[in-house]
Design a protein around this motif. Sequence first.
Motif, PDB file in Angstrom:
ATOM      1  N   ASP A   1       0.294  35.406  33.420  1.00 26.88           N
ATOM      2  CA  ASP A   1      -0.050  36.782  33.778  1.00 26.88           C
ATOM      3  C   ASP A   1       0.784  37.728  32.930  1.00 26.88           C
ATOM      4  O   ASP A   1       1.843  37.372  32.436  1.00 26.88           O
ATOM      5  N   VAL A   2       0.259  38.934  32.764  1.00 28.24           N
ATOM      6  CA  VAL A   2       0.961  39.923  31.949  1.00 28.24           C
ATOM      7  C   VAL A   2       1.320  41.098  32.829  1.00 28.24           C
ATOM      8  O   VAL A   2       0.474  41.608  33.569  1.00 28.24           O
ATOM      9  N   LEU A   3       2.579  41.476  32.752  1.00 28.53           N
ATOM     10  CA  LEU A   3       3.037  42.563  33.609  1.00 28.53           C
ATOM     11  C   LEU A   3       3.693  43.626  32.746  1.00 28.53           C
ATOM     12  O   LEU A   3       4.569  43.323  31.939  1.00 28.53           O
ATOM     13  N   MET A   4       3.225  44.859  32.918  1.00 24.95           N
ATOM     14  CA  MET A   4       3.882  45.967  32.222  1.00 24.95           C
ATOM     15  C   MET A   4       4.547  46.824  33.279  1.00 24.95           C
ATOM     16  O   MET A   4       3.895  47.252  34.224  1.00 24.95           O
ATOM     17  N   GLN A   5       5.855  47.026  33.108  1.00 27.31           N
ATOM     18  CA  GLN A   5       6.602  47.793  34.109  1.00 27.31           C
ATOM     19  C   GLN A   5       7.135  49.075  33.491  1.00 27.31           C
ATOM     20  O   GLN A   5       7.965  49.032  32.598  1.00 27.31           O
ATOM     21  N   ASN A   6       6.670  50.202  33.993  1.00 30.31           N
ATOM     22  CA  ASN A   6       7.116  51.521  33.525  1.00 30.31           C
ATOM     23  C   ASN A   6       7.210  51.582  32.007  1.00 30.31           C
ATOM     24  O   ASN A   6       8.181  52.065  31.444  1.00 30.31           O
ATOM     25  N   THR A   7       6.187  51.063  31.366  1.00 33.99           N
ATOM     26  CA  THR A   7       6.254  50.939  29.908  1.00 33.99           C
ATOM     27  C   THR A   7       5.863  52.252  29.219  1.00 33.99           C
ATOM     28  O   THR A   7       4.808  52.807  29.499  1.00 33.99           O
ATOM     29  N   THR A   8       6.742  52.683  28.330  1.00 29.52           N
ATOM     30  CA  THR A   8       6.484  53.905  27.575  1.00 29.52           C
ATOM     31  C   THR A   8       6.658  53.610  26.099  1.00 29.52           C
ATOM     32  O   THR A   8       7.560  52.847  25.724  1.00 29.52           O
ATOM     33  N   MET A   9       5.794  54.170  25.278  1.00 29.94           N
ATOM     34  CA  MET A   9       5.957  54.007  23.840  1.00 29.94           C
ATOM     35  C   MET A   9       5.915  55.381  23.189  1.00 29.94           C
ATOM     36  O   MET A   9       4.971  56.138  23.340  1.00 29.94           O
ATOM     37  N   ARG A  10       6.972  55.667  22.458  1.00 31.86           N
ATOM     38  CA  ARG A  10       7.061  56.949  21.776  1.00 31.86           C
ATOM     39  C   ARG A  10       7.137  56.726  20.266  1.00 31.86           C
ATOM     40  O   ARG A  10       7.847  55.831  19.813  1.00 31.86           O
ATOM     41  N   PHE A  11       6.405  57.525  19.506  1.00 31.79           N
ATOM     42  CA  PHE A  11       6.583  57.554  18.044  1.00 31.79           C
ATOM     43  C   PHE A  11       7.125  58.926  17.711  1.00 31.79           C
ATOM     44  O   PHE A  11       6.391  59.912  17.787  1.00 31.79           O
ATOM     45  N   ASP A  12       8.378  58.992  17.367  1.00 35.11           N
ATOM     46  CA  ASP A  12       9.047  60.288  17.191  1.00 35.11           C
ATOM     47  C   ASP A  12       8.799  61.152  18.437  1.00 35.11           C
ATOM     48  O   ASP A  12       9.240  60.796  19.505  1.00 35.11           O
ATOM     49  N   ASP A  13       8.043  62.258  18.269  1.00 31.01           N
ATOM     50  CA  ASP A  13       7.828  63.126  19.426  1.00 31.01           C
ATOM     51  C   ASP A  13       6.568  62.770  20.195  1.00 31.01           C
ATOM     52  O   ASP A  13       6.352  63.219  21.303  1.00 31.01           O
ATOM     53  N   TYR A  14       5.759  61.949  19.562  1.00 30.93           N
ATOM     54  CA  TYR A  14       4.446  61.683  20.142  1.00 30.93           C
ATOM     55  C   TYR A  14       4.529  60.541  21.152  1.00 30.93           C
ATOM     56  O   TYR A  14       5.050  59.468  20.865  1.00 30.93           O
ATOM     57  N   VAL A  15       4.025  60.806  22.358  1.00 32.58           N
ATOM     58  CA  VAL A  15       4.019  59.749  23.380  1.00 32.58           C
ATOM     59  C   VAL A  15       2.664  59.073  23.347  1.00 32.58           C
ATOM     60  O   VAL A  15       1.648  59.664  23.698  1.00 32.58           O
TER      61      VAL A  15
END
Lengths: 364, 357, 295
Positions: free
Chosen positions: A4-18
């Motif tokens: 199973d795949v679990l993502m927990q509070n996952t955030t990805m930012r590229f410089d200023d861009y979310v």
Amino acid sequence: MGSDVLMQNTTMRFDDYVAVDNVNLHIREGEFFSLLGSSGCGKTTILRMISGFLEPSEGKVLIGGKDMRGIGPNKRPTALIFQNLALFPLMSVEDNIAFGLEVRSLSRKERMRRVHGLLELIALPGMGSKKVNDLSGGQKQRVAIARALAVEPKVLLLDEPLSALDLKLRQRMRQELRAIQQKTGVTFIYITHDQGEAMAMSDRVGVMSQASIEQVGTPKDIYNSPANPFVASFVGTNNVLAGRVDRIIDGFAVVRTRFGELMGRSKAGVQEGDRSLLFIRPENFFLAKEYDRDKSVISSTIYRSQFEGAFINLFLNNTNRSREFMVQLANDGLGEIPSSGSEVRLGFRPELALVLPEGELANE
Amino acid sequence: MNRYFQRYGKAMTAYIFLTTSLWLLGMVLMPQLLMVDYSFWYHDEGVQAIAMKEADRLEAQLDDIDAAITVAESKLDSAVENARPVIETHIAELEAKAGAMEPLFEPLDEAIRNPPRIYGFKNYIYLLTNTLHRSIFVKTMLFSLLVTFIAFALCYPVAYYLSHVAKGHRTGIIIMGLMVPYWVNEILRTFAWLMILSRNGLANSILSFLGLTDQPVDFLNSDSGVVIGMIYCYVLFMVFPIYNTLETLDHNQIEAARDLGASWIKIHRTIAIPYAKPGIAVGCIMTFMVAVGTYAVPSILGGTSTLWFTQIIYSWFFDGGNWNQGAAYAFALLVLCVTFVMFMMRFFKVSLEDIAR
Amino acid sequence: MNSQRILSLFCSMYMIAFMAYMLAPLAIMAAASFNVSSIPTISPWKGFTMEWFSILFRDRILWDATLNSIIIAVGVILLAVPTGLAGALLLMQMQSKSRNLLYAILISPILTPGVIVGISTLIFWNKLGVSGGLFLSVIGQTSFIASFCMLIFMARLQRFDQSLEEAALDLGASQQQVFFKVTLPFLRPTVLTAIGISFLQSFENYNTTLFVIGAKNTMTMRIAGMVRLGLTPETNALAVIFIVLTIAAAVAFELKRRVEKRREAVLKEMKKREDAAIPLIVSDSFPDKMPDMAA
């Protein structure tokens, strides 16, 4: 180890861009899960975080309960099928499929045995020695699947792999992908902007808007009980009427709209006196015979009528230029077809209409 | 840096960075900077001259002492027994004196061999004030511009023909035909023209056959010979860049313009030439550069009266033995090239990426 | 359409004249090598001879110089090709402004006259106590031939689909394996091109070598010497060999291009037909079991 795949509070930012904003997602072992969203919504970023090409800026990705931070794409139990397939053009079909096995130093004999099994699976037996560039689009598609399956991934990630195919082949491949998933029992995470694809193949679908997930559910849930205005307007075709909730009776809300008072199922969060949105799908209308003013009948002038064979599409006069109001009637072959400019009364069953608190709509 | 590790792994990343920095520093930047450094200093000839004078004076003294020793030694042989110690002492004294002078030479030798450096613009001022060298510099520049311009005028029709008029195999055959002179050694290409332009070569035979001249023309000792040879040698540096860009121009654009009634002059002026700008810029830059920097063509086709600037640079290094002066001349040439490149990039509004195709 | 016809006639005539201009000098030079006359000329034709070729083949100085040329060229290939590749890989992965600066510096040797490259190399290595010779020629030539190699590799890498590397990595290959199994095979034809270009550039280089060769000799230096000092048809005989080799290479190149073009056309046609003909793999036509995949 589970898959199973679990993502927990996952955030990805590229410089200023979310690109991905605080996503929580659980994809169960052995399911066919689709991430549905328009381009640029962050779905490919999620896929790349799961496969290991990107490390999340915040939060975690777990596969089979194991935190994947610091584990490169070559060490993860995932395999990715690229949008452009990324078959190695200089290698034969066989060598492509065997690539993952070769870098794991399996013996040649063992490699060939498995390659033959996979070629059977994708119904291309005897094509092993062909050059990849000599294959047709559909054949390439299958080789890409076989190559990914060869390394026995726990999770197979698919990044819109059907988008390059023509319509007919695409529809056939949907069936085949679903069949392969059921045979192998591998967890499939499928990314697409094509609703039909997501609906037709998936056990569950996650609908994405800008950088976040709006709703996760079975295709039926998503279509019939969208959780918010975004999903309601994004999935399928939906007419939307804005208005104020007049009263709520037994789970049904009466909304004052420009077509008068209309009634629909009231979802959580809808309060008397609030501004709200009433959604009703084109196919849920019928021609109303009654003359009394009902809470589920609207009357309007048709400004365009379109005959489509099995259906008749009527477009109603609309003050809101950006969204058309469309009604789709089945052609029973007997009734008269309402023409442009004529007045028409249309009814719907209140159970099929949905009232949601005001919120962001998807772009048409 | 992290990106490189992720994509290439540690060993490959190390190879990429190490190799490139060795190239960048050891073969490009540092040699160039050292050349520029050389061009800004010169040996102090005043100090050198004084040291030489002083050394000569000491030398003379030493010679005197040596002579005295020789005289004393000759006396020694014929001297009576008891006079000997006196003479021997005298010789020892003289030798000691000579020995004492020996260390005085060391700093002088050093000053002569390696006089102190003085930083300044002397080498450049020399170039500016030497009328012959200055005029050769200007001539080299102007003739290179001329060669570039003629090459462009000759090549543009060829490039256009190859990319939009000739069909299929014919293009291939013509390009093949052009490849041959392009890849034959530059010296040999020049040599072919040496044969043609010599006093009793083909050019003079034709001219006298046509009755245009009654005496053989001396191409080889005039700049015209150098320019003719140079155009032939470097014309193809112009054809291929222009052809490469023009080839990507959609022929339909030309057809459409013609269909709308545009004259062929207008088609070239408003469609083809503007489109070919990057190619023209590259062609001009390459042609100018090889023309201005050539040593082979003027040294083969030219005589003593037709020196090219590169030949003067060469003689500073290998005949004159003044590397500093040579470095200054080389740097002046480099500045000329850089200026030309910058001008062309501005003028044609192209970037370095376009130049590299 | 009369003016059109005049124009195209004019075009053809111009092209014929241009080709004559390009090729006639070479033809004259080649023809003179068979003339008995002891100075290279064709106008008094004194009879046919192969004498100049046999003199050429017995010219020890020339062949020793040729050996030097080959040694230098091999050295240049060994240095310039890996260096150019490293530079290309470095630049392709850079994105910032510093990329433009580095790019400009790395291609500057191409935009610098060869004599200046030679001079700067000579000065720099002289300072380190190395004087002119074969080694310095290799170094001097490499500094700009590496730039050519870099450009060749960059052009090819721009057409490289980076997802191929990602796919390989995703399938479990290490970065090293990715490079040697995916990237390098993709670059292989380009490596050959780079080797070829480097060889030709090095072999025929004159302007740079002039300054760094010291007391040694290369073939090009020797030809220049022959042309300037003792003018005999031996030089023409050598030119014939050069021209024949170049023509052979050009013809081979053109033939290869034609074959490839034809092959591509055939392939395109074939692929169109095939999609319709693939068998289905829907559930019921499936093998009952997944092929046994246990390791």
